[in-house]
Scaffold this motif. Sequence first.
Motif, PDB file in Angstrom:
ATOM      1  N   LEU A  86       0.814  -1.208   0.000  1.00  0.00           N
ATOM      2  CA  LEU A  86       0.000   0.000   0.000  1.00  0.00           C
ATOM      3  C   LEU A  86       0.851   1.263   0.000  1.00  0.00           C
ATOM      4  CD1 LEU A  86      -3.043   0.484  -0.013  1.00  0.00           C
ATOM      5  CD2 LEU A  86      -2.943   0.703   2.485  1.00  0.00           C
ATOM      6  N   ALA A  87       1.983   1.228   0.679  1.00  0.00           N
ATOM      7  CA  ALA A  87       2.819   2.421   0.828  1.00  0.00           C
ATOM      8  C   ALA A  87       3.706   2.692  -0.374  1.00  0.00           C
ATOM      9  CB  ALA A  87       3.677   2.292   2.082  1.00  0.00           C
ATOM     10  N   LYS A  88       3.743   1.784  -1.339  1.00  0.00           N
ATOM     11  CA  LYS A  88       4.636   1.949  -2.482  1.00  0.00           C
ATOM     12  C   LYS A  88       3.835   2.175  -3.760  1.00  0.00           C
ATOM     13  CE  LYS A  88       8.727  -0.540  -0.879  1.00  0.00           C
ATOM     14  NZ  LYS A  88       8.367  -1.263   0.313  1.00  0.00           N
ATOM     15  N   GLY A  89       4.441   2.908  -4.680  1.00  0.00           N
ATOM     16  CA  GLY A  89       3.824   3.144  -5.966  1.00  0.00           C
ATOM     17  C   GLY A  89       4.128   2.020  -6.937  1.00  0.00           C
ATOM     18  N   GLY A  90       3.625   2.178  -8.140  1.00  0.00           N
ATOM     19  CA  GLY A  90       3.885   1.188  -9.179  1.00  0.00           C
ATOM     20  C   GLY A  90       2.646   0.430  -9.591  1.00  0.00           C
ATOM     21  N   PHE A  91       2.720  -0.153 -10.778  1.00  0.00           N
ATOM     22  CA  PHE A  91       1.612  -0.968 -11.287  1.00  0.00           C
ATOM     23  C   PHE A  91       1.532  -2.273 -10.504  1.00  0.00           C
ATOM     24  CE2 PHE A  91       3.343   1.482 -14.887  1.00  0.00           C
ATOM     25  CZ  PHE A  91       2.238   2.253 -15.176  1.00  0.00           C
ATOM     26  N   ILE A  92       0.322  -2.747 -10.282  1.00  0.00           N
ATOM     27  CA  ILE A  92       0.138  -4.009  -9.570  1.00  0.00           C
ATOM     28  C   ILE A  92      -0.227  -5.103 -10.573  1.00  0.00           C
ATOM     29  CG2 ILE A  92      -0.437  -2.942  -7.364  1.00  0.00           C
ATOM     30  CD1 ILE A  92      -3.397  -3.434  -8.033  1.00  0.00           C
ATOM     31  N   LEU A  93       0.013  -6.330 -10.183  1.00  0.00           N
ATOM     32  CA  LEU A  93      -0.195  -7.458 -11.087  1.00  0.00           C
ATOM     33  C   LEU A  93      -1.535  -8.142 -10.890  1.00  0.00           C
ATOM     34  CD1 LEU A  93       3.415  -8.927 -10.916  1.00  0.00           C
ATOM     35  CD2 LEU A  93       2.411  -7.559 -12.748  1.00  0.00           C
ATOM     36  N   GLU A  94      -2.138  -7.963  -9.722  1.00  0.00           N
ATOM     37  CA  GLU A  94      -3.486  -8.477  -9.462  1.00  0.00           C
ATOM     38  C   GLU A  94      -4.333  -7.360  -8.865  1.00  0.00           C
ATOM     39  OE1 GLU A  94      -0.890 -10.348  -7.958  1.00  0.00           O
ATOM     40  OE2 GLU A  94      -0.751 -11.824  -9.578  1.00  0.00           O
ATOM     41  N   PRO A  95      -5.655  -7.402  -9.046  1.00  0.00           N
ATOM     42  CA  PRO A  95      -6.520  -6.315  -8.566  1.00  0.00           C
ATOM     43  C   PRO A  95      -6.778  -6.391  -7.063  1.00  0.00           C
ATOM     44  CG  PRO A  95      -7.842  -7.975  -9.668  1.00  0.00           C
ATOM     45  CD  PRO A  95      -6.417  -8.409  -9.840  1.00  0.00           C
ATOM     46  N   VAL A  96      -5.725  -6.246  -6.280  1.00  0.00           N
ATOM     47  CA  VAL A  96      -5.874  -6.317  -4.823  1.00  0.00           C
ATOM     48  C   VAL A  96      -5.889  -4.932  -4.185  1.00  0.00           C
ATOM     49  CG1 VAL A  96      -4.910  -8.622  -4.604  1.00  0.00           C
ATOM     50  CG2 VAL A  96      -3.372  -6.650  -4.604  1.00  0.00           C
ATOM     51  N   LEU A  97      -5.434  -3.918  -4.908  1.00  0.00           N
ATOM     52  CA  LEU A  97      -5.487  -2.541  -4.435  1.00  0.00           C
ATOM     53  C   LEU A  97      -6.365  -1.771  -5.421  1.00  0.00           C
ATOM     54  CD1 LEU A  97      -1.693  -1.966  -3.593  1.00  0.00           C
ATOM     55  CD2 LEU A  97      -3.524  -2.606  -2.022  1.00  0.00           C
ATOM     56  N   PRO A  98      -7.587  -1.473  -5.062  1.00  0.00           N
ATOM     57  CA  PRO A  98      -8.552  -0.939  -6.028  1.00  0.00           C
ATOM     58  C   PRO A  98      -8.179   0.407  -6.625  1.00  0.00           C
ATOM     59  CG  PRO A  98      -9.430  -0.868  -3.785  1.00  0.00           C
ATOM     60  CD  PRO A  98      -8.182  -1.681  -3.726  1.00  0.00           C
ATOM     61  N   ASP A  99      -7.314   1.179  -5.949  1.00  0.00           N
ATOM     62  CA  ASP A  99      -6.970   2.507  -6.469  1.00  0.00           C
ATOM     63  C   ASP A  99      -5.699   2.491  -7.313  1.00  0.00           C
ATOM     64  OD1 ASP A  99      -5.376   1.890  -4.277  1.00  0.00           O
ATOM     65  OD2 ASP A  99      -5.092   3.993  -3.723  1.00  0.00           O
ATOM     66  N   ARG A 100      -5.143   1.318  -7.599  1.00  0.00           N
ATOM     67  CA  ARG A 100      -3.903   1.220  -8.369  1.00  0.00           C
ATOM     68  C   ARG A 100      -4.149   0.652  -9.754  1.00  0.00           C
ATOM     69  NH1 ARG A 100       0.337   1.602  -4.683  1.00  0.00           N
ATOM     70  NH2 ARG A 100      -0.484   2.749  -2.888  1.00  0.00           N
ATOM     71  N   GLU A 101      -3.322   1.068 -10.697  1.00  0.00           N
ATOM     72  CA  GLU A 101      -3.461   0.616 -12.076  1.00  0.00           C
ATOM     73  C   GLU A 101      -2.880  -0.784 -12.251  1.00  0.00           C
ATOM     74  OE1 GLU A 101      -2.972   4.113 -15.105  1.00  0.00           O
ATOM     75  OE2 GLU A 101      -1.624   4.494 -13.426  1.00  0.00           O
ATOM     76  N   LEU A 102      -3.590  -1.622 -12.956  1.00  0.00           N
ATOM     77  CA  LEU A 102      -3.108  -2.967 -13.251  1.00  0.00           C
ATOM     78  C   LEU A 102      -2.055  -2.914 -14.348  1.00  0.00           C
ATOM     79  CD1 LEU A 102      -6.424  -4.996 -13.183  1.00  0.00           C
ATOM     80  CD2 LEU A 102      -4.427  -5.406 -11.735  1.00  0.00           C
TER      81      LEU A 102
END
Length: 244
Positions: free
Chosen positions: A145-161
Amino acid sequence: MPLQTGSAPRKLIPAGTVAENVAAVRARIEAAARRAGRPPEGVRVVAVSKGFGPEKIAEAVAAGITDIGENRLQEALPKVAWLKERGIKVTWHFVGHLQTNKVKGVLAHFDLIHSVDSVRLAQEISRRASRPVPVLLQVNVAAELAKGGFILEPVLPDRELFWAAWEVIRRLPNLDIRGLMTIAPQVDDPEKVRPVFRRLRELAERLGLPELSMGMTEDYEVAVEEGATMVRLGRAVFGERPAR
């Protein structure tokens, strides 16, 4: 890429001169690369000079460092000018979070951006650039949660996949996507983040991207074993940052 999961030795923050620290880092990288069956020449040390003055950068350059990383544009600018005035040539890496309103300045002074962490930022770089800009895409492999970057699974709803972003970014003009970057979780044992580095390497291989910026002072040997082509080292090169 051949790998071996041998345990990398734990290390303390060095207290030697910059030249001694650089020599120790090189030796550890060589040992880690040999354990993985890869040439140590394939690993670049990006010495992150956050908190240190240009004189320390000059010491690192004299010790053989050619790549310097900075986290903030305003802190970097006087260092860039100081080295330029003295004819000291380095490759400048922007390794921190990049705000869109700082893109113009970063493009003017940096050679490689490690931290493209949103489609909006990639679009702004593409819009501002007058030539293909070497960039790395930042992947938040551990979905912290504290780090930026694209995520690989939709586990953080406010982050880009990552995959949705990749389909947009790879089509943008004036971006030379060289590879991927990640910041591993802080752990008590570097072996615990081996899966993070391995997953980033596998992703880069799938995309045919040659560069992997991963590994910092606490975990760079494991990162090298897992395929890092760039390690971002601050304290391992310069020692503890001076208190402010």
